[in-house]
Design a protein around this motif. Structure first.
Motif, PDB file in Angstrom:
ATOM      1  N   ALA A 329      93.974 -78.172 -13.579  1.00 30.13           N
ATOM      2  CA  ALA A 329      94.149 -77.673 -15.221  1.00 30.13           C
ATOM      3  C   ALA A 329      93.732 -77.824 -16.139  1.00 30.13           C
ATOM      4  O   ALA A 329      92.792 -77.262 -16.278  1.00 30.13           O
ATOM      5  CB  ALA A 329      96.100 -78.245 -15.199  1.00 30.13           C
ATOM      6  N   HIS A 330      93.186 -79.358 -15.775  1.00 29.55           N
ATOM      7  CA  HIS A 330      92.689 -80.130 -16.797  1.00 29.55           C
ATOM      8  C   HIS A 330      90.660 -79.836 -16.893  1.00 29.55           C
ATOM      9  O   HIS A 330      90.110 -79.445 -17.664  1.00 29.55           O
ATOM     10  CB  HIS A 330      92.228 -81.985 -15.618  1.00 29.55           C
ATOM     11  CG  HIS A 330      90.817 -82.334 -16.075  1.00 29.55           C
ATOM     12  ND1 HIS A 330      90.550 -82.776 -17.701  1.00 29.55           N
ATOM     13  CD2 HIS A 330      89.233 -82.497 -16.576  1.00 29.55           C
ATOM     14  CE1 HIS A 330      89.809 -83.276 -17.838  1.00 29.55           C
ATOM     15  NE2 HIS A 330      88.883 -83.356 -17.073  1.00 29.55           N
ATOM     16  N   PHE A 331      90.337 -79.306 -15.626  1.00 30.22           N
ATOM     17  CA  PHE A 331      88.954 -78.411 -15.934  1.00 30.22           C
ATOM     18  C   PHE A 331      89.280 -77.477 -15.543  1.00 30.22           C
ATOM     19  O   PHE A 331      87.846 -76.674 -16.741  1.00 30.22           O
ATOM     20  CB  PHE A 331      88.398 -78.151 -14.561  1.00 30.22           C
ATOM     21  CG  PHE A 331      88.121 -79.658 -13.584  1.00 30.22           C
ATOM     22  CD1 PHE A 331      87.245 -80.164 -14.121  1.00 30.22           C
ATOM     23  CD2 PHE A 331      88.200 -79.858 -12.354  1.00 30.22           C
ATOM     24  CE1 PHE A 331      86.867 -81.576 -13.403  1.00 30.22           C
ATOM     25  CE2 PHE A 331      88.212 -80.798 -11.529  1.00 30.22           C
ATOM     26  CZ  PHE A 331      87.188 -81.448 -12.608  1.00 30.22           C
ATOM     27  N   ALA A 332      90.445 -76.654 -15.885  1.00 28.13           N
ATOM     28  CA  ALA A 332      90.542 -75.280 -16.553  1.00 28.13           C
ATOM     29  C   ALA A 332      90.494 -75.204 -18.442  1.00 28.13           C
ATOM     30  O   ALA A 332      89.778 -74.193 -19.257  1.00 28.13           O
ATOM     31  CB  ALA A 332      91.158 -74.337 -16.320  1.00 28.13           C
ATOM     32  N   LEU A 333      91.520 -75.891 -18.740  1.00 29.23           N
ATOM     33  CA  LEU A 333      91.799 -76.634 -19.744  1.00 29.23           C
ATOM     34  C   LEU A 333      90.283 -76.855 -20.760  1.00 29.23           C
ATOM     35  O   LEU A 333      90.106 -77.125 -21.944  1.00 29.23           O
ATOM     36  CB  LEU A 333      92.239 -77.710 -20.347  1.00 29.23           C
ATOM     37  CG  LEU A 333      93.744 -77.189 -20.239  1.00 29.23           C
ATOM     38  CD1 LEU A 333      94.945 -78.287 -19.841  1.00 29.23           C
ATOM     39  CD2 LEU A 333      94.758 -75.911 -20.766  1.00 29.23           C
ATOM     40  N   ILE A 334      89.342 -77.162 -19.905  1.00 25.64           N
ATOM     41  CA  ILE A 334      88.045 -78.179 -20.856  1.00 25.64           C
ATOM     42  C   ILE A 334      86.774 -77.165 -20.400  1.00 25.64           C
ATOM     43  O   ILE A 334      85.608 -76.962 -20.961  1.00 25.64           O
ATOM     44  CB  ILE A 334      87.626 -79.377 -20.025  1.00 25.64           C
ATOM     45  CG1 ILE A 334      87.183 -79.253 -18.464  1.00 25.64           C
ATOM     46  CG2 ILE A 334      88.219 -80.663 -20.288  1.00 25.64           C
ATOM     47  CD1 ILE A 334      85.718 -80.775 -18.008  1.00 25.64           C
ATOM     48  N   GLY A 335      87.412 -75.748 -19.683  1.00 22.22           N
ATOM     49  CA  GLY A 335      85.920 -74.540 -20.014  1.00 22.22           C
ATOM     50  C   GLY A 335      85.700 -74.170 -18.301  1.00 22.22           C
ATOM     51  O   GLY A 335      85.279 -73.145 -18.857  1.00 22.22           O
ATOM     52  N   LYS A 336      86.144 -74.855 -17.800  1.00 24.19           N
ATOM     53  CA  LYS A 336      85.242 -74.001 -16.612  1.00 24.19           C
ATOM     54  C   LYS A 336      85.984 -72.938 -15.739  1.00 24.19           C
ATOM     55  O   LYS A 336      87.876 -72.852 -16.534  1.00 24.19           O
ATOM     56  CB  LYS A 336      85.928 -74.898 -15.199  1.00 24.19           C
ATOM     57  CG  LYS A 336      85.137 -76.502 -16.038  1.00 24.19           C
ATOM     58  CD  LYS A 336      83.663 -76.710 -16.038  1.00 24.19           C
ATOM     59  CE  LYS A 336      82.495 -77.777 -16.188  1.00 24.19           C
ATOM     60  NZ  LYS A 336      81.308 -77.238 -16.167  1.00 24.19           N
ATOM     61  N   GLN A 337      86.291 -71.834 -15.083  1.00 27.01           N
ATOM     62  CA  GLN A 337      86.775 -71.263 -13.813  1.00 27.01           C
ATOM     63  C   GLN A 337      86.916 -71.473 -13.518  1.00 27.01           C
ATOM     64  O   GLN A 337      86.699 -72.227 -12.350  1.00 27.01           O
ATOM     65  CB  GLN A 337      85.822 -69.139 -14.793  1.00 27.01           C
ATOM     66  CG  GLN A 337      86.385 -68.668 -14.088  1.00 27.01           C
ATOM     67  CD  GLN A 337      85.464 -67.132 -13.638  1.00 27.01           C
ATOM     68  OE1 GLN A 337      85.376 -67.042 -14.508  1.00 27.01           O
ATOM     69  NE2 GLN A 337      86.182 -66.766 -12.731  1.00 27.01           N
ATOM     70  N   VAL A 338      88.710 -71.709 -13.092  1.00 23.37           N
ATOM     71  CA  VAL A 338      89.177 -72.514 -12.099  1.00 23.37           C
ATOM     72  C   VAL A 338      90.259 -71.497 -10.823  1.00 23.37           C
ATOM     73  O   VAL A 338      91.036 -70.789 -11.815  1.00 23.37           O
ATOM     74  CB  VAL A 338      90.286 -73.940 -12.408  1.00 23.37           C
ATOM     75  CG1 VAL A 338      90.127 -74.636 -11.388  1.00 23.37           C
ATOM     76  CG2 VAL A 338      89.487 -74.731 -13.281  1.00 23.37           C
ATOM     77  N   SER A 339      89.592 -71.327  -9.384  1.00 23.78           N
ATOM     78  CA  SER A 339      91.086 -70.886  -8.966  1.00 23.78           C
ATOM     79  C   SER A 339      91.545 -72.188  -8.129  1.00 23.78           C
ATOM     80  O   SER A 339      91.040 -73.483  -7.717  1.00 23.78           O
ATOM     81  CB  SER A 339      90.456 -70.080  -8.364  1.00 23.78           C
ATOM     82  OG  SER A 339      89.884 -68.861  -8.491  1.00 23.78           O
ATOM     83  N   VAL A 340      92.628 -71.806  -7.300  1.00 22.35           N
ATOM     84  CA  VAL A 340      93.486 -72.936  -6.623  1.00 22.35           C
ATOM     85  C   VAL A 340      94.011 -72.194  -5.900  1.00 22.35           C
ATOM     86  O   VAL A 340      94.462 -71.073  -5.801  1.00 22.35           O
ATOM     87  CB  VAL A 340      94.647 -73.908  -7.609  1.00 22.35           C
ATOM     88  CG1 VAL A 340      95.524 -74.007  -6.903  1.00 22.35           C
ATOM     89  CG2 VAL A 340      94.153 -73.913  -8.993  1.00 22.35           C
ATOM     90  N   VAL A 341      93.404 -72.715  -4.458  1.00 17.60           N
ATOM     91  CA  VAL A 341      94.159 -71.960  -3.330  1.00 17.60           C
ATOM     92  C   VAL A 341      95.667 -73.127  -2.524  1.00 17.60           C
ATOM     93  O   VAL A 341      94.695 -74.005  -2.076  1.00 17.60           O
ATOM     94  CB  VAL A 341      92.870 -71.504  -2.194  1.00 17.60           C
ATOM     95  CG1 VAL A 341      93.449 -71.379  -0.558  1.00 17.60           C
ATOM     96  CG2 VAL A 341      92.057 -71.159  -2.611  1.00 17.60           C
TER      97      VAL A 341
END
Length: 453
Positions: A329-341
């Motif tokens: 969530a942190h990395f997504a909130l600072i603009g990264k495109q994030v997937s969680v497995v």
């Protein structure tokens, strides 16, 4: 709808007399959409009627059971909470004192609220569990000496919710003031603490209070351990205050800290301790059986949170437990495109207090990350990972893979030190769990006995 309330006020006045101050604590705004919830306009009207009815002050709360996390906000809410917005609106509408609470053991936030006129008084509850001397330290200007509440809700609200004794995750004496004590040791005794997380730092403090000559070794350049890493997400920055407290308090107490210090048996023997408290943390799980797990594009969650330079813009987080979800969530909130497995049917499979779970899910939903639930990591390649769900495999594009698959105990690392002196293994090194257990075990290690319940 105010009949029960006003009749209760009348009874209090009748029984207590005119000298009794009658305060009303209520929620002006449920912060929920839809019919049946109270909104601020009605909350203001209630405040005016209460003032007209002669109450002496209003204590403002927020939220309701449908968004319980607003009522007693956990660490995940950094900004001024709904309590403050409601208090400001009520204070602008009445002439009687307004009290507000909600993570206001932070002196800077509390003082700001008073200076800006959002409320007349701030109330502190959880902060007094963490440090009952908080008011005295504030009065003496010793704000850096305050052990800061981390708003984890684990020792206090969660325990009460489960019918257990109220205590505090970072203050194990809370609720056990007459049962848990630090007994003095004979002069000249030495304690070596290996690891500078909350467990190790707490052990160092208790050992010093017991009369030990204390030395602490930390392999990183700062104290805090995983607690400092946990404070890296944008929605948990207040937790950094705990690390700052340790970094201020330990030197002030005369505790010797050696940074960037890797523990060895030879060095420990030269230190000649009478007790070693092993608080070096658990070992990150990184299954060697997964092809590509040690590729250059694979990093541990703790390292990624410490150093943004080692990650790219398209990230796959392996592990949807609490650590993985907070990092994702942190990395997504600072603009990264994030997937969680996550292999479990849903993310956050571990047991979490409902308030904390709701708060974490708030940030996950707000971040817009992609979830692959019930999915297993098969392999890691260049620019992608391969996952499997229901027998079918698919690829997920990414330039960085972050491992957040949990920790395993690290008790065997301490075995080699047992021919030097007594060794106590605490915290994640003994069994990966929450801060509350590491701090309690730190007290037990110094006291030499299981902490009283």
């Amino acid at each position: 709808r105010m009949r029960l309330l006003t009749e209760s006020i009348d009874i209090a006045r009748e029984v207590g007399g005119d000298k009794l101050a009658v305060l009303v604590k209520y929620t002006p705004d449920h912060y929920m959409d839809g019919e049946g919830y109270r909104h601020i306009d009605e909350g203001i009207e209630i405040a005016k009627r209460l003032e007209a009815h002669g109450v002496d002050g209003l204590h403002i709360c927020a939220g309701c059971y449908d968004n319980w996390e607003n009522a007693m906000p956990p660490i995940y809410f950094q900004e001024l909470t709904p309590h403050i917005r409601s208090a400001r609106a009520i204070r602008e509408s009445v002439h009687i004192p307004v009290i507000v609470h909600g993570r206001l053991a932070n002196p800077e936030k509390a003082i700001s609220i008073l200076e800006k006129g959002y409320a007349d008084y701030v109330a502190i509850a959880r902060g007094l569990l963490a440090d009952p001397e908080l008011p005295n330290k504030l009065a003496e200007g010793r704000t850096r000496d305050i052990l800061p509440c981390i708003s984890c809700n684990e020792g206090c609200i969660a325990n009460v919710f489960m019918g257990r004794q109220c205590t505090c995750a970072i203050n194990p004496f809370c609720g056990y003031e007459s049962k848990r004590v630090v007994a003095k040791v004979p002069a000249g005794k030495r304690a070596l603490i290996i690891g500078g997380g909350p467990g190790g730092c707490s052990a160092a403090i208790y050992a010093k209070q017991a009369g030990y000559d204390v030395e602490l070794w930390e392999k990183q350049a700062r104290l805090g351990g995983n607690a400092r890493v946990a404070s890296m997400p944008v929605f948990k920055r207040d937790m950094e205050g705990l690390t700052q407290y340790y970094e201020h308090t330990l030197p002030q107490m005369g505790i010797c800290i050696k940074y960037l210090k890797e523990a060895t048996v030879e060095a420990a023997r030269e230190c000649a301790p009478d007790i070693i408290i092993w608080a070096a943390g658990g070992r990150p799980i990184r299954p060697a059986s997964i092809p590509g797990i040690f590729n250059d594009n694979v990093v541990l969650a703790a390292d990624a949170l410490r150093n943004l330079d080692i990650i790219g813009d398209k990230i796959a987080v392996i592990g949807g437990g609490l650590v993985g979800c907070e990092a994702a969530a942190h990395f997504a909130l600072i603009g990264k495109q994030v997937s969680v497995v996550e292999m479990a049917p849903a993310i956050l499979p571990e047991e979490l207090f409902p308030q904390n779970r709701a708060a974490v899910m708030h940030w996950i939903d707000k971040s817009g990350l992609t979830k692959y639930e019930g999915s297993k990591l098969v392999s890691i390649g260049s620019g992608k990972i391969t996952i499997e769900k229901d027998g079918s495999q698919s690829d997920v594009e990414c330039d960085t893979v972050i491992i957040a698959m949990g920790f395993t105990p690290n008790t065997e690392a301490a075995e080699a030190y047992k021919d030097i002196c007594k060794v106590c293994v605490i915290g994640d090194a003994a069994k990966p769990r929450k801060i509350m257990y590491a701090v309690k075990e730190a007290l037990e290690a110094v006291a030499g006995t299981e902490a009283a319940e």
